[in-house]
Every structure is written in C-alpha cells, then in structure tokens.
Motif scaffolding. Structure first.
Motif, PDB file in Angstrom:
ATOM      1  N   GLU A 127     -48.208   8.216  -3.928  1.00 54.79           N
ATOM      2  CA  GLU A 127     -47.092   7.266  -3.820  1.00 54.79           C
ATOM      3  C   GLU A 127     -45.795   7.872  -4.379  1.00 54.79           C
ATOM      4  O   GLU A 127     -44.747   7.831  -3.745  1.00 54.79           O
ATOM      5  CB  GLU A 127     -47.446   6.057  -4.694  1.00 54.79           C
ATOM      6  CG  GLU A 127     -47.206   4.696  -4.115  1.00 54.79           C
ATOM      7  CD  GLU A 127     -47.713   3.678  -5.124  1.00 54.79           C
ATOM      8  OE1 GLU A 127     -46.938   3.310  -6.022  1.00 54.79           O
ATOM      9  OE2 GLU A 127     -48.903   3.289  -5.037  1.00 54.79           O
ATOM     10  N   VAL A 128     -45.909   8.454  -5.569  1.00 52.75           N
ATOM     11  CA  VAL A 128     -44.733   9.024  -6.240  1.00 52.75           C
ATOM     12  C   VAL A 128     -44.128  10.131  -5.393  1.00 52.75           C
ATOM     13  O   VAL A 128     -42.912  10.201  -5.221  1.00 52.75           O
ATOM     14  CB  VAL A 128     -45.117   9.577  -7.632  1.00 52.75           C
ATOM     15  CG1 VAL A 128     -43.990  10.406  -8.227  1.00 52.75           C
ATOM     16  CG2 VAL A 128     -45.490   8.434  -8.564  1.00 52.75           C
ATOM     17  N   GLN A 129     -45.000  10.983  -4.842  1.00 52.93           N
ATOM     18  CA  GLN A 129     -44.491  12.114  -4.057  1.00 52.93           C
ATOM     19  C   GLN A 129     -43.862  11.657  -2.750  1.00 52.93           C
ATOM     20  O   GLN A 129     -42.879  12.227  -2.292  1.00 52.93           O
ATOM     21  CB  GLN A 129     -45.619  13.121  -3.797  1.00 52.93           C
ATOM     22  CG  GLN A 129     -46.041  13.825  -5.078  1.00 52.93           C
ATOM     23  CD  GLN A 129     -47.097  14.878  -4.826  1.00 52.93           C
ATOM     24  OE1 GLN A 129     -46.800  16.069  -4.783  1.00 52.93           O
ATOM     25  NE2 GLN A 129     -48.327  14.448  -4.652  1.00 52.93           N
ATOM     26  N   LYS A 130     -44.424  10.595  -2.168  1.00 50.83           N
ATOM     27  CA  LYS A 130     -43.853  10.054  -0.933  1.00 50.83           C
ATOM     28  C   LYS A 130     -42.437   9.542  -1.223  1.00 50.83           C
ATOM     29  O   LYS A 130     -41.504   9.784  -0.460  1.00 50.83           O
ATOM     30  CB  LYS A 130     -44.749   8.899  -0.436  1.00 50.83           C
ATOM     31  CG  LYS A 130     -44.889   8.868   1.093  1.00 50.83           C
ATOM     32  CD  LYS A 130     -45.654   7.654   1.545  1.00 50.83           C
ATOM     33  CE  LYS A 130     -47.156   7.913   1.626  1.00 50.83           C
ATOM     34  NZ  LYS A 130     -47.911   6.654   1.851  1.00 50.83           N
ATOM     35  N   LYS A 131     -42.342   8.842  -2.338  1.00 49.31           N
ATOM     36  CA  LYS A 131     -41.047   8.285  -2.721  1.00 49.31           C
ATOM     37  C   LYS A 131     -40.027   9.399  -2.975  1.00 49.31           C
ATOM     38  O   LYS A 131     -38.880   9.323  -2.554  1.00 49.31           O
ATOM     39  CB  LYS A 131     -41.229   7.420  -3.979  1.00 49.31           C
ATOM     40  CG  LYS A 131     -40.309   6.196  -3.983  1.00 49.31           C
ATOM     41  CD  LYS A 131     -40.571   5.309  -5.179  1.00 49.31           C
ATOM     42  CE  LYS A 131     -41.786   4.413  -4.991  1.00 49.31           C
ATOM     43  NZ  LYS A 131     -42.158   3.690  -6.241  1.00 49.31           N
TER      44      LYS A 131
ATOM     45  N   ALA B 262     -35.306  12.399  -1.308  1.00 49.04           N
ATOM     46  CA  ALA B 262     -34.696  13.690  -0.997  1.00 49.04           C
ATOM     47  C   ALA B 262     -34.110  13.661   0.409  1.00 49.04           C
ATOM     48  O   ALA B 262     -33.014  14.166   0.648  1.00 49.04           O
ATOM     49  CB  ALA B 262     -35.743  14.791  -1.128  1.00 49.04           C
ATOM     50  N   ARG B 263     -34.859  13.026   1.357  1.00 47.02           N
ATOM     51  CA  ARG B 263     -34.372  12.959   2.753  1.00 47.02           C
ATOM     52  C   ARG B 263     -33.077  12.155   2.817  1.00 47.02           C
ATOM     53  O   ARG B 263     -32.133  12.532   3.462  1.00 47.02           O
ATOM     54  CB  ARG B 263     -35.426  12.290   3.642  1.00 47.02           C
ATOM     55  CG  ARG B 263     -36.346  13.279   4.350  1.00 47.02           C
ATOM     56  CD  ARG B 263     -36.980  12.658   5.570  1.00 47.02           C
ATOM     57  NE  ARG B 263     -37.573  11.341   5.351  1.00 47.02           N
ATOM     58  CZ  ARG B 263     -38.822  11.168   4.894  1.00 47.02           C
ATOM     59  NH1 ARG B 263     -39.606  12.184   4.628  1.00 47.02           N
ATOM     60  NH2 ARG B 263     -39.287   9.946   4.714  1.00 47.02           N
ATOM     61  N   GLU B 264     -33.099  11.018   2.094  1.00 45.99           N
ATOM     62  CA  GLU B 264     -31.900  10.157   2.124  1.00 45.99           C
ATOM     63  C   GLU B 264     -30.705  10.848   1.526  1.00 45.99           C
ATOM     64  O   GLU B 264     -29.580  10.725   2.003  1.00 45.99           O
ATOM     65  CB  GLU B 264     -32.191   8.837   1.408  1.00 45.99           C
ATOM     66  CG  GLU B 264     -32.880   7.852   2.341  1.00 45.99           C
ATOM     67  CD  GLU B 264     -33.474   6.667   1.606  1.00 45.99           C
ATOM     68  OE1 GLU B 264     -33.168   6.494   0.412  1.00 45.99           O
ATOM     69  OE2 GLU B 264     -34.211   5.913   2.253  1.00 45.99           O
ATOM     70  N   LYS B 265     -30.983  11.599   0.451  1.00 49.09           N
ATOM     71  CA  LYS B 265     -29.918  12.313  -0.216  1.00 49.09           C
ATOM     72  C   LYS B 265     -29.344  13.371   0.746  1.00 49.09           C
ATOM     73  O   LYS B 265     -28.141  13.517   0.900  1.00 49.09           O
ATOM     74  CB  LYS B 265     -30.456  12.994  -1.479  1.00 49.09           C
ATOM     75  CG  LYS B 265     -29.369  13.586  -2.358  1.00 49.09           C
ATOM     76  CD  LYS B 265     -29.960  14.110  -3.651  1.00 49.09           C
ATOM     77  CE  LYS B 265     -28.903  14.743  -4.533  1.00 49.09           C
ATOM     78  NZ  LYS B 265     -28.335  15.958  -3.977  1.00 49.09           N
ATOM     79  N   HIS B 266     -30.268  14.035   1.451  1.00 45.01           N
ATOM     80  CA  HIS B 266     -29.893  15.064   2.399  1.00 45.01           C
ATOM     81  C   HIS B 266     -28.999  14.461   3.503  1.00 45.01           C
ATOM     82  O   HIS B 266     -27.986  15.040   3.887  1.00 45.01           O
ATOM     83  CB  HIS B 266     -31.171  15.641   3.028  1.00 45.01           C
ATOM     84  CG  HIS B 266     -30.897  16.797   3.948  1.00 45.01           C
ATOM     85  ND1 HIS B 266     -30.538  18.036   3.471  1.00 45.01           N
ATOM     86  CD2 HIS B 266     -30.910  16.888   5.288  1.00 45.01           C
ATOM     87  CE1 HIS B 266     -30.371  18.828   4.490  1.00 45.01           C
ATOM     88  NE2 HIS B 266     -30.588  18.165   5.619  1.00 45.01           N
ATOM     89  N   ARG B 267     -29.375  13.247   3.953  1.00 44.10           N
ATOM     90  CA  ARG B 267     -28.610  12.583   5.010  1.00 44.10           C
ATOM     91  C   ARG B 267     -27.206  12.230   4.518  1.00 44.10           C
ATOM     92  O   ARG B 267     -26.222  12.360   5.224  1.00 44.10           O
ATOM     93  CB  ARG B 267     -29.347  11.291   5.430  1.00 44.10           C
ATOM     94  CG  ARG B 267     -29.355  11.111   6.944  1.00 44.10           C
ATOM     95  CD  ARG B 267     -30.170   9.908   7.333  1.00 44.10           C
ATOM     96  NE  ARG B 267     -31.605  10.153   7.185  1.00 44.10           N
ATOM     97  CZ  ARG B 267     -32.495   9.202   6.858  1.00 44.10           C
ATOM     98  NH1 ARG B 267     -32.102   7.972   6.576  1.00 44.10           N
ATOM     99  NH2 ARG B 267     -33.760   9.485   6.765  1.00 44.10           N
TER     100      ARG B 267
END
Lengths: 120, 158
Positions: free
Chosen positions: A104-108, A113-118
């Motif tokens: 769960e933690v790693q998925k989050k 990270a993806r959102e930050k990248h976007r």
C-alpha cells in the motif's frame, strides 16, 4: 498458563545438564543412578538438578523407597510448545499485514511521484 | 497455500525463528518497524488493531504498545531497545501484559533486515533467556534437547 509457571519452566530448562536429563527421560523412565551415569557429576549434584526439575513439574519421581524412578511430565513442556506456537502465529499474521501495508505504502509513493512528475 | 515463512524451533537463543521476504527496500521495512505511525498499521495478528504506540528509539529507550483483539480485549506489549543499527538490525526486549496487568515472560527479539536484490529478507528471532552466560550455553545442546522434547510432547498430545 501463568507467566510465573512459564518462567519457572524456562529457568529449569536453562541448564544443559537438566536438558540432557530431560532428553534422556524422553525415551523412558529410569533410576537416578542410571541418569547420573553419562555425567561426570556427584550424586548430590545430580540430585540437586532433579529437585529443580521436580519443582518445575517437568519430572515426577516414583515413591518406592529404594528405586525412585524418574519420569518426564508432559504438562509444562506442552505449555512451552503452546507458547512458541502462539508467538509463531503472532509473527506470521503480523508479517501478512506488514506485506499488505508495504504494498500500500509503495503504491501511494509511486502515485505521488507520478502526480509530482505531471505537475513539474 | 504454501507457507511463505519458515518457522523453526532451533536453539534456545533463537527459540523461534521466522523469515520472510518482502517486496520492498529495507530502508522502508526498517521504517515500518521503528516509526509508530507505521507500526500501528500492521503490528498484531489478523483482526487486531493497535490503539496506541510509543517509541523512544534509542538504546535503552522504551516502547509501549496497546492492541485491541477482535473480541475487544486490550493487551499491552512493552520493552526496551537494546540495539538499533539502521537499516540492518533491531534488538529489543518484549513483554506481554494482559488486561489485568499480568506480565508475561520477558523475551528478546532480534530483527534482521537483509537486502536481497532490492527486496528485504526479514528474520525475527525470539529468545526466552536473559543472561549472556545462559545464552552462550544455548549454542550447544539445546537444539537437540528441544527436538527430543518436542517429539515427546507431540506423542502426548492425544
């Protein structure tokens, strides 16, 4: 099972001579003389160990005056085995939960990270 | 389902040994063991919830945790940190305290975090004896004796 009883059992099991005596008794009841044979120890020293084991309820001794055979008593050993089994379950089930939690933690983390990248 | 952990009753120093591989870097697994907000999310058997967790993460520092069972019973667990080597090794004492305040036998828990190609091999050793003298003594003899006794107990379970 009371914690005190368990502590008494563990204290009795903490000595290698006493454990060897118990291992010997696991194959059948026997006399004190026979028990003492493999050890380079005086009879009083062996008797002392037997008393500790008897007080802990790990062995019982026959009432015959001359030949007081010793035998293993299963009760406290079963308690030890139950206690170990209890903790084994505790860790196994905690590990199951830890496994899920780490996923769960790693998925989050990945999602963040993806959102930050976007955003960047 | 095959067991994913191996549990063994080896020597008394390591009366209980459980190993499992986790698909996570060991820095994260170590954090999960040493930060209360993480601990509260996974510690305890299925259906249990951790109600509070405090940790004074330093050698000699105490930890305290209370846990509610599915039936509503509240148990506490506590201990003291003995060794903290981030992110490899954690050693602490562990005592179980039931609802009426009865303390269980104090044990010593050693947790090892090994890096296996980016994943983590976690090993928990739980020992029942306290003194170093006794602990050294366990290295020989005990494993064999316990095997015999375990067999004996098994034979008496009926």
């Amino acid at each position: 099972m009371s914690p005190d009883q368990l502590t008494t059992t563990f204290a009795a099991l903490a000595d290698p001579t006493r454990r060897a005596i118990l291992a010997r008794l696991a194959s059948g009841e026997t006399s004190v003389t026979e028990l003492a044979e493999p050890f380079e120890m005086s009879m009083p020293a062996i008797s002392k160990h037997l008393k500790v084991l008897e007080r802990a309820g790990l062995i019982a001794r026959g009432r015959e005056a001359q030949w007081r055979p010793c035998r293993l008593e299963a009760g406290p050993l079963k308690d030890v085995s139950k206690w170990i089994e209890h903790y084994r379950r505790f860790w196994e089930q905690s590990f199951d939960r830890l496994e899920n939690y780490l996923r769960e933690v790693q998925k989050k983390e990945k999602k963040n990270a993806r959102e930050k990248h976007r955003r960047d | 389902m095959p067991a994913r952990s191996t549990a063994a009753t080896e020597s008394a120093e390591r009366v209980l040994v459980i190993t499992r591989d986790f698909d996570a870097p060991r820095s994260l697994v170590f954090k999960a063991w040493t930060q209360p907000e993480h601990m509260m999310r996974w510690w305890g058997p299925h259906g249990f919830t951790v109600e509070s967790c405090e940790m004074d993460l330093r050698v000699g520092g105490a930890w305290n945790l209370s846990m509610r069972s599915p039936a509503g019973r509240v148990d506490r667990q506590r201990g003291v940190f003995r060794e903290i080597v981030e992110p490899e090794r954690l050693v602490f004492t562990y005592t179980f305290v039931d609802e009426s305040g009865n303390r269980g036998h104090e044990t010593i828990v050693t947790v090892s975090f090994a890096d296996v190609g980016g994943k983590t091999r976690l090993t928990v050793h739980q020992a029942i004896f306290e003194s170093d003298e006794v602990r050294n003594d366990h290295v020989r003899g005990w494993g064999e004796a316990l095997d015999h006794l375990a067999e004996y107990v098994k034979g008496n379970k009926k």
